[in-house]
Design a protein around this motif. Structure first.
Motif, short mmCIF file in Angstrom:
data_model
loop_
_atom_site.label_atom_id
_atom_site.label_comp_id
_atom_site.label_asym_id
_atom_site.label_seq_id
_atom_site.Cartn_x
_atom_site.Cartn_y
_atom_site.Cartn_z
N PRO A 110 -2.45 3.74 -6.45
CA PRO A 110 -3.43 2.62 -6.78
C PRO A 110 -4.71 3.13 -6.14
CG PRO A 110 -1.17 1.47 -6.05
CD PRO A 110 -0.94 3.14 -5.90
N THR A 111 -5.60 2.62 -6.45
CA THR A 111 -7.14 2.92 -5.91
C THR A 111 -7.28 2.32 -4.47
OG1 THR A 111 -8.07 2.75 -8.30
CG2 THR A 111 -9.35 2.16 -6.22
N GLU A 112 -6.67 1.37 -4.12
CA GLU A 112 -7.07 0.92 -2.78
C GLU A 112 -6.06 1.79 -1.64
OE1 GLU A 112 -6.02 -2.93 0.36
OE2 GLU A 112 -5.24 -3.06 -1.83
N SER A 113 -4.97 2.30 -2.26
CA SER A 113 -4.26 3.17 -1.36
C SER A 113 -4.78 4.69 -1.24
CB SER A 113 -2.70 3.43 -2.21
OG SER A 113 -1.94 2.25 -2.24
N HIS A 147 -7.18 7.33 4.68
CA HIS A 147 -7.58 7.59 6.28
C HIS A 147 -6.94 6.64 7.37
CE1 HIS A 147 -10.47 4.43 5.32
NE2 HIS A 147 -10.47 4.20 6.47
N GLU A 148 -6.32 5.61 6.76
CA GLU A 148 -5.84 4.57 7.62
C GLU A 148 -4.47 4.82 7.82
OE1 GLU A 148 -6.56 0.67 6.66
OE2 GLU A 148 -8.56 1.03 5.54
N GLN A 149 -4.00 5.42 9.17
CA GLN A 149 -2.77 5.28 9.57
C GLN A 149 -2.10 4.01 9.59
OE1 GLN A 149 -3.00 8.07 13.17
NE2 GLN A 149 -2.57 9.70 12.16
N ALA A 150 -0.52 4.11 9.72
CA ALA A 150 0.13 2.95 9.80
C ALA A 150 1.23 2.70 10.84
CB ALA A 150 0.61 2.35 8.43
N ARG A 151 1.61 1.83 11.47
CA ARG A 151 2.76 1.72 12.46
C ARG A 151 3.96 1.27 11.67
NH1 ARG A 151 2.80 2.25 17.74
NH2 ARG A 151 0.35 2.21 17.57
N PRO A 152 4.94 2.18 11.91
CA PRO A 152 6.27 1.88 11.22
C PRO A 152 6.98 0.70 11.86
CG PRO A 152 6.32 3.74 12.46
CD PRO A 152 4.93 3.49 12.49
N ARG A 168 0.93 -1.26 0.02
CA ARG A 168 -0.02 -0.04 0.11
C ARG A 168 0.88 1.25 0.22
NH1 ARG A 168 -3.34 2.98 4.25
NH2 ARG A 168 -2.28 1.99 6.06
N LEU A 169 0.68 2.24 -1.00
CA LEU A 169 1.32 3.47 -0.80
C LEU A 169 0.84 4.16 0.10
CD1 LEU A 169 3.12 5.25 -2.31
CD2 LEU A 169 1.13 6.14 -3.79
N LEU A 170 1.55 4.82 1.12
CA LEU A 170 1.30 5.83 2.02
C LEU A 170 1.61 7.11 1.42
CD1 LEU A 170 1.10 3.07 3.55
CD2 LEU A 170 1.29 4.74 5.65
N ALA A 212 -1.57 9.82 -0.19
CA ALA A 212 -1.54 8.91 -1.13
C ALA A 212 -1.70 9.50 -2.50
CB ALA A 212 -2.50 7.75 -1.16
N ARG A 213 -0.64 10.17 -2.98
CA ARG A 213 -0.59 11.12 -4.18
C ARG A 213 0.36 10.41 -5.17
NH1 ARG A 213 2.25 15.70 -2.13
NH2 ARG A 213 2.19 16.20 -4.49
N PRO A 214 0.32 10.98 -6.40
CA PRO A 214 0.81 10.18 -7.33
C PRO A 214 2.57 9.91 -6.94
CG PRO A 214 -0.27 11.88 -8.26
CD PRO A 214 -0.42 12.11 -6.80
#
Length: 283
Positions: free
Chosen positions: A189-192, A197-202, A130-132, A149-151
């Protein structure tokens, strides 16, 4: 754009074309809604607009950059948005880094221009990650990554590399002779975009470097060395002062750092997928 709302005005066709093609999955909001950034891309009001067509980027009426050739209008829009975030979003520690996520774990990829960061990012997000973000790692006070999630910005040889590696990727107009060479942008990508809005833990900090013909090699890095590398790549580390230090220190305490050299995207994807699988199994 994840945490940010941008109001855009432009009568330049390539800007509208780029937004329609490359921001195809972005949410369009009512014009009256609050926006974090009000930007415009315009033709300068002078006789030169006919002799040598140019474009200027305005932010709340302020022009932070010199005019560029009008064929670079969409690229200027992207560079301008980076500037908007790095100069105003100081609720985050902002690192010049790509960020990708898989299985609930995020990898921060800090690197200077020319390192192959964006090529690696574009390759991995076309292999299930997933692209953050491609350019800006935004670290919240809670230590989480805020997606933007930009280009993905592609330059020079990397444009054709990604065309061959991921034929399904949507890559926009190619523009030559910019200050960064030949540039284009790959749609997120569309899913990204949907999950922005979903943050992620590094889980990892990986310093990538592309070397032609080099086998993909992941080597552990000392936390102190990684800390210094992150600080050098942070836009507002000094501005945040003690808070910036604490966020980086916490990041180092909760992630594993590596250097990564690669010369082939398929090999790189295998290494990163193995890293995610290992983290899922033991994390």
């Amino acid at each position: 754009m994840g945490a940010f709302v941008t109001h855009v005005q432009s009568a330049i066709p390539s800007v509208a074309e780029g937004i329609h093609q490359i921001y195809h999955d972005a949410q369009i909001l009512e014009e009256q809604r609050f926006a974090d950034f009000h930007v415009a891309l315009e033709r300068p009001a002078s006789h030169r607009r006919w002799l040598r067509p140019q474009v200027i980027f305005r932010f709340d009426g302020y022009t932070p950059f010199k005019p560029l050739p009008v064929n670079q209008a969409f690229a200027l829009f992207e560079w301008g948005l980076n500037w908007c975030i790095t100069t105003h979003a100081h609720q985050y520690l902002i690192i010049h880094a790509a960020v990708i996520e898989k299985e609930g774990f995020a990898a921060i990829l800090p690197a200077p221009p020319g390192s192959g960061k964006s090529t690696l990012t574009a390759g991995l997000v076309n292999r299930g990650w997933r692209l953050l973000s491609d350019e800006l790692g935004l670290i919240s006070k809670a230590g989480l990554i805020q997606p933007v999630a930009r280009p993905v910005s592609l330059k020079n040889e990397s444009i054709e590399v990604i065309r061959h590696f991921a034929s399904e990727a949507c890559i926009g107009r190619v523009v030559k002779d910019t200050l960064k060479g030949t540039v284009s942008h790959m749609r997120a990508p569309t899913e990204s975009v949907v999950r922005a809005h979903e943050q992620a833990r590094p889980a990892w900090v990986v310093f990538p470097k592309f070397d032609t013909g080099t086998a993909a090699t992941l080597k552990p890095m000392a936390p102190a060395q990684a800390f210094l590398g992150l600080a050098r790549n942070a836009f507002n580390y000094s501005l945040l002062a003690e808070d910036g230090f604490r966020r980086l220190a916490t990041l180092m305490d909760t992630t594993t750092a590596y250097s990564f050299h690669y010369g082939n995207l398929e090999e790189a994807a295998s290494v990163f997928n193995a890293l995610a699988e290992q983290q899922r199994a033991y994390g």
